[in-house]
Design a protein around this motif. Sequence first.
Motif, mmCIF file in Angstrom:
data_model
loop_
_atom_site.group_PDB
_atom_site.id
_atom_site.type_symbol
_atom_site.label_atom_id
_atom_site.label_comp_id
_atom_site.label_asym_id
_atom_site.label_seq_id
_atom_site.Cartn_x
_atom_site.Cartn_y
_atom_site.Cartn_z
ATOM 1 N N SER A 182 -6.012 -13.377 -3.731
ATOM 2 C CA SER A 182 -6.956 -12.438 -4.345
ATOM 3 C C SER A 182 -7.570 -13.002 -5.625
ATOM 4 O O SER A 182 -7.016 -13.906 -6.261
ATOM 5 C CB SER A 182 -6.237 -11.124 -4.677
ATOM 6 N N SER B 219 0.840 -1.202 0.000
ATOM 7 C CA SER B 219 0.000 0.000 0.000
ATOM 8 C C SER B 219 0.874 1.250 0.000
ATOM 9 O O SER B 219 0.584 2.226 -0.692
ATOM 10 C CB SER B 219 -0.924 0.016 1.220
ATOM 11 N N LYS C 220 -17.682 -3.975 -3.582
ATOM 12 C CA LYS C 220 -16.356 -3.851 -2.970
ATOM 13 C C LYS C 220 -16.437 -3.825 -1.446
ATOM 14 O O LYS C 220 -15.573 -4.364 -0.754
ATOM 15 C CB LYS C 220 -15.662 -2.577 -3.477
ATOM 16 N N SER D 19 -11.801 -1.798 -9.058
ATOM 17 C CA SER D 19 -11.412 -0.574 -8.371
ATOM 18 C C SER D 19 -10.138 -0.787 -7.556
ATOM 19 O O SER D 19 -9.313 0.115 -7.417
ATOM 20 C CB SER D 19 -12.542 -0.078 -7.463
ATOM 21 N N SER D 20 -9.974 -1.980 -6.990
ATOM 22 C CA SER D 20 -8.741 -2.307 -6.279
ATOM 23 C C SER D 20 -7.637 -2.574 -7.297
ATOM 24 O O SER D 20 -7.868 -3.161 -8.356
ATOM 25 C CB SER D 20 -8.940 -3.545 -5.407
ATOM 26 N N TYR E 154 -0.656 -1.074 -10.884
ATOM 27 C CA TYR E 154 -1.200 -2.345 -10.410
ATOM 28 C C TYR E 154 -0.077 -3.108 -9.718
ATOM 29 O O TYR E 154 1.075 -3.100 -10.175
ATOM 30 C CB TYR E 154 -1.726 -3.182 -11.577
#
Length: 314
Positions: free
Chosen positions: A216, A161, A258, A208-209, A176
Motif C-alpha cells: 500500500s 477488515s 479512491k 479515507s482508507s 488505523y
Amino acid sequence: MKGLVKYLQEIYENCEMIFEVYIDGEEIFKTNPDSPKEKLSEEVFFIGTKQFKIKIQEKYKESIKILQFCIKDKYKDDYNKKEKIITQLLQNLSISKEKIKEVMPQIKDDTFLITLSLKEKLTEALDVLRNIYNDTDVVVLNYDDTIILIGVFEDINEHVSSISETICVSIYEKCYIGYCKIKDYELLSDLYNENMYKINLGKKYKLSSMIFGQNSLLFEKIMDSLKEETKSKVLYTFNENFSKLDEDMIKTIEVFFKLDLNLSEASKELYVHRNTLIYRLDKIQKYTGYDIRKFNDAALFKIAFFIWRQKNKI
C-alpha cells in the motif's frame, strides 16, 4: 514443544504416575513403555485451537485435573515468553536464533504482523482483541501505544477488515491498521516500523482508507520523499486555484480518486446523481484547469492536491 515434553518428563519423574499426552491426535509424551498395561482414564480439553488429550492410569484418575492445570499453566508461561521475545525483537535487541526458535512458533506462509493505532481507548481495544483471540495461538500485546498481533491469518484482507469493524462496533472507535507478512522474526522491528510509517502516512494525508497492506501507499511514499523546495514550487503554482474548492468538491476529489476515476461508483458512494457528479467535476476543471476524468490530468492533479492538503492541513 520440546519444553512441554521436558516438563511432562519432570512431572513423571517426581510422581511416577503412568500417563500419556496427545496434541491433535499425535502422541507427544508417554511414560515408561515397559510400565504395566492397564485401562487408562481420558480427559480432552483445548488450548487455543489445539486439542489435548490426557490418558492416565486408573488409580491416579483423580489427578487428571491437576495434570491438565499444569499443562495449561505451562502454555501460559510459554505465552508470556513469546510476549517478552516479541517485545525485545520490536526493540531491535539482539536475540539468538536458537532462543527465537525455542519460543516462537514456526513461520508459515500466512504468518503476519498486524499493527493497530487508535486515538483513544487503547486499553478497551486491547481487551476486546484478547477476548477474541483468547482461544487461539495469536499473540496480542500492547507496544509503544499500539496494539500488536502476531499469528497465522489465512485470509489477511478479510481478517483485518473484520478487526477494524469489531473495534468500531465494540468501543465506537476507528483505528488505523498496517500489516505485513513475517518471513524472519529477526526483522520484526523493521516490519513494525514499516507498518507505522504507512499508518502515519495515512494520517498525514488524511486518507479515507485506514487499512494498509504489504504494497500500500506507494504513491504516498513517493510524495513523502519529495524535497520541501519541490513541494513549495508546486504549492505556489496551485494554491490559489485549489483554495477555491469547497467542501463538496474536496470530498468529490477524494472519492473519485479512491474509486479509480469511476463515475458510476463515485456517484453511488457520494449519494449523488451521476449528472451532479459530472457538474462538480466540471467546476473542479473550471477552477483548477485540470479535468481529473483524464488520466494524465488526474496524475498531475493528485500530486499537487496531496501537497496542498498537507500544507494547508485540510
